[in-house]
Design an enzyme around this catalytic site. Structure first.
Site, mmCIF file in Angstrom:
data_model
loop_
_atom_site.group_PDB
_atom_site.id
_atom_site.type_symbol
_atom_site.label_atom_id
_atom_site.label_comp_id
_atom_site.label_asym_id
_atom_site.label_seq_id
_atom_site.Cartn_x
_atom_site.Cartn_y
_atom_site.Cartn_z
ATOM 1 N N GLY A 246 0.696 -1.353 0.165
ATOM 2 C CA GLY A 246 0.062 -0.088 -0.102
ATOM 3 C C GLY A 246 0.805 1.375 -0.310
ATOM 4 N N ARG A 286 2.622 -1.434 -5.824
ATOM 5 C CA ARG A 286 2.591 -0.172 -6.856
ATOM 6 C C ARG A 286 4.099 0.578 -6.785
ATOM 7 N NH1 ARG A 286 -1.500 3.302 -7.803
ATOM 8 N NH2 ARG A 286 -2.833 2.243 -6.075
ATOM 9 N N ARG A 322 -6.687 4.120 -15.190
ATOM 10 C CA ARG A 322 -7.266 4.329 -14.162
ATOM 11 C C ARG A 322 -7.340 6.274 -13.775
ATOM 12 N NH1 ARG A 322 -2.320 6.010 -11.537
ATOM 13 N NH2 ARG A 322 -3.474 5.508 -9.619
ATOM 14 N N CYS A 354 -14.813 5.387 -27.174
ATOM 15 C CA CYS A 354 -16.456 6.185 -27.356
ATOM 16 C C CYS A 354 -16.402 6.070 -26.285
ATOM 17 C CB CYS A 354 -17.277 5.244 -28.250
ATOM 18 S SG CYS A 354 -16.177 5.315 -29.793
HETATM 19 C C1 PLP Z 1 -3.348 -4.839 -4.343
HETATM 20 C C2 PLP Z 1 -2.761 -6.023 -2.984
HETATM 21 C C3 PLP Z 1 -1.477 -5.607 -2.331
HETATM 22 C C4 PLP Z 1 -0.695 -4.138 -2.550
HETATM 23 O O1 PLP Z 1 -0.920 -2.971 -2.465
HETATM 24 P P1 PLP Z 1 0.227 -1.788 -3.105
HETATM 25 O O2 PLP Z 1 -0.596 -0.073 -2.821
HETATM 26 O O3 PLP Z 1 -0.247 -1.676 -4.971
HETATM 27 O O4 PLP Z 1 1.112 -2.291 -2.482
HETATM 28 C C5 PLP Z 1 -0.853 -6.067 -0.782
HETATM 29 N N1 PLP Z 1 -2.148 -6.634 -0.215
HETATM 30 C C6 PLP Z 1 -2.436 -7.369 -0.849
HETATM 31 C C7 PLP Z 1 -3.928 -8.263 -0.244
HETATM 32 C C8 PLP Z 1 -3.399 -6.854 -2.250
HETATM 33 O O5 PLP Z 1 -5.220 -6.368 -2.508
#
Ligand code: PLP
Length: 426
Positions: A246, A286, A322, A354
């Site tokens: 995250g 990410r 996105r 479109c």
């Molecule tokens: C999507 C996800 C991540 C990674 O999240 P990022 O924001 O890309 O780092 C990690 N753990 C779980 C369970 C996820 O669904």
């Protein structure tokens, strides 16, 4: 030209325009066509190194959350660097296998695992199922018992903290579908401990994505460590603590904490409770790939209007979903700093699809002409992995750059690929 490349240290302007590592992006666009995804291997390895530095001297396992970018050539970079993988489907499991990943380092997240997916993952010998509901626990137990196996599990806790990110990418609040409520966690562990098909190995949480502040992480960790202590006090031993992913990246003006600095603070909290002996696991997506990639696109038409000027490019929402999905911002920069002295005009940069939602950037000052190319920055995460064939558009090609080598890791989809599996009704 002033620094127009937020957060992307492996991209810079040189004599031949915008470069990635040792290569000119305009030459890659010329050779391979557009839209084209280009990734810097050094950027991915560098982002991983920041986490590895944060964990130096610890028992730790980094599991790349591969839904961020699941192309085989990208997975191979992480597999070779010793990463495990956080998967969310049987399809992703097959990709890990194809990329040479270590099954013992695979963890399986997601609220809707099917019995077939559970069987495949058990047979493959994955490291852990991150279980997301009380109902899933009983199904996984039954599937494992029928196979004569014990499924290694961790329970995903929903710590009910606000990650202060876009509502669609916040996952650790009570109203989200993810994880087991904080209050139910201990009872759920106690139930799981009685089931013959399960082996409890850890605990996990994941509170959201594109998190740019450290406070939500520190709060979530406190809540998680309270639970670790309560669970262990009840006689259930946990081998690992998985703190999810995250961590945000810089798309524009964001200033997310650096991975190693953030982890220094989190580790202090873990050590302060005497829990530092546990293996630490994390699931970054990410932050490992987002700023390693760009999407190159060619300007097709300029369409001046009374209220808006449109810059119509050959990439669209099917390539770069996105902005349409989360009103997300991507910087958009020219590949060749323009030679004309014309005033820049302000454009909405849009694709050919479109839908009015098919925009890539709004109100961008650009000096461009049809036939010139642009780079959509910070496009390494949640772009190609979310790409679709909407409007019967083939998905773009992907190039992995390693120094001065460019490797095609995905061919551009052909029209015939788009019909595969379809047939006329009679
Ligand atoms: C999507 C996800 C991540 C990674 O999240 P990022 O924001 O890309 O780092 C990690 N753990 C779980 C369970 C996820 O669904």
């Amino acid at each position: 030209m002033k620094n127009t490349l937020p957060g992307a240290p492996y991209f810079h302007y040189g004599d031949t325009g915008l470069m990635v590592e040792g290569l000119a992006l305009s030459a890659l666009a010329q050779e391979h066509g557009t839209p084209l995804y280009v990734y810097s291997k050094a950027s991915m390895v560098g982002a991983l190194a920041a986490y590895q530095a944060g964990f130096a001297g610890r028992k730790a396992q980094i599991c790349y959350a591969m839904k961020a970018n699941s192309s085989l050539g990208v997975l191979q970079v992480f597999a070779r660097a010793g990463c495990g993988f956080d998967i969310v489907s049987g399809g992703e499991l097959a990709r890990v296998r194809a990329a040479g990943g270590d099954m013992a380092k695979v963890i399986f997240s997601g609220v809707g695992k099917t019995r077939d997916e559970m069987r495949d993952a058990l047979a493959a010998g994955i490291g852990c199922f991150n279980v997301e509901s009380e109902a899933e626990i009983d199904v996984l137990n039954a599937v494992a018992v029928a196979m004569g196996l014990r499924a290694p599990i961790s329970i995903r806790v929903n710590p009910n903290v606000d990650p202060k990110t876009h509502p669609y990418i916040s996952t650790g609040l009570k109203g989200n579908k993810f994880g087991i409520a904080h209050e139910r966690t201990l009872a759920t562990y106690q139930h799981a401990a009685t089931l013959p098909g399960l082996r409890i190995v850890g605990i996990d949480c994941h509170i959201g994505s594109q998190i740019t502040e450290e406070a939500p992480y520190l709060d979530a960790l406190d809540r998680m460590l309270d639970l670790v202590q309560a669970i262990e006090a009840a006689g259930i031993r946990l081998e690992h603590i998985d703190f999810g992913g995250g961590l945000g990246i810089q798309y524009q003006n964001e200033a997310p904490p650096a991975a190693d600095a953030l982890w220094a603070k989190l580790l202090q909290k873990i050590d302060a409770r005497g829990l530092g002996e546990h293996t630490l696991m994390i699931e970054p997506g990410r932050s490992l790939v987002g700023n390693a990639g760009v999407c190159l696109t060619e300007v097709l038409y300029l369409k001046p209007g009374e209220q808006k000027n449109f810059c119509i490019v050959d990439a669209a929402m099917n390539d770069l979903p996105r902005p349409a999905m989360y009103q997300a911002y991507h910087a958009i920069v020219p590949l060749e700093p323009t030679k004309t002295a014309d005033e820049a005009a302000v454009y909405d940069v849009v694709g050919p699809v479109c839908e009015s939602g098919d925009w890539i950037g709004r109100d961008r000052a650009l000096m461009v002409q049809p036939g010139e190319r642009l780079a959509v920055m910070s496009a390494g995460a949640y772009c190609m992995s979310m790409a679709s064939n909407y409007n019967t558009r083939g998905r773009a090609a992907e190039i992995l750059v390693d120094g001065d080598r460019a490797i095609v890791i995905r061919q551009r989809e052909a029209i015939s690929d788009l019909f595969r599996g379809e047939q006329l009704a009679d």
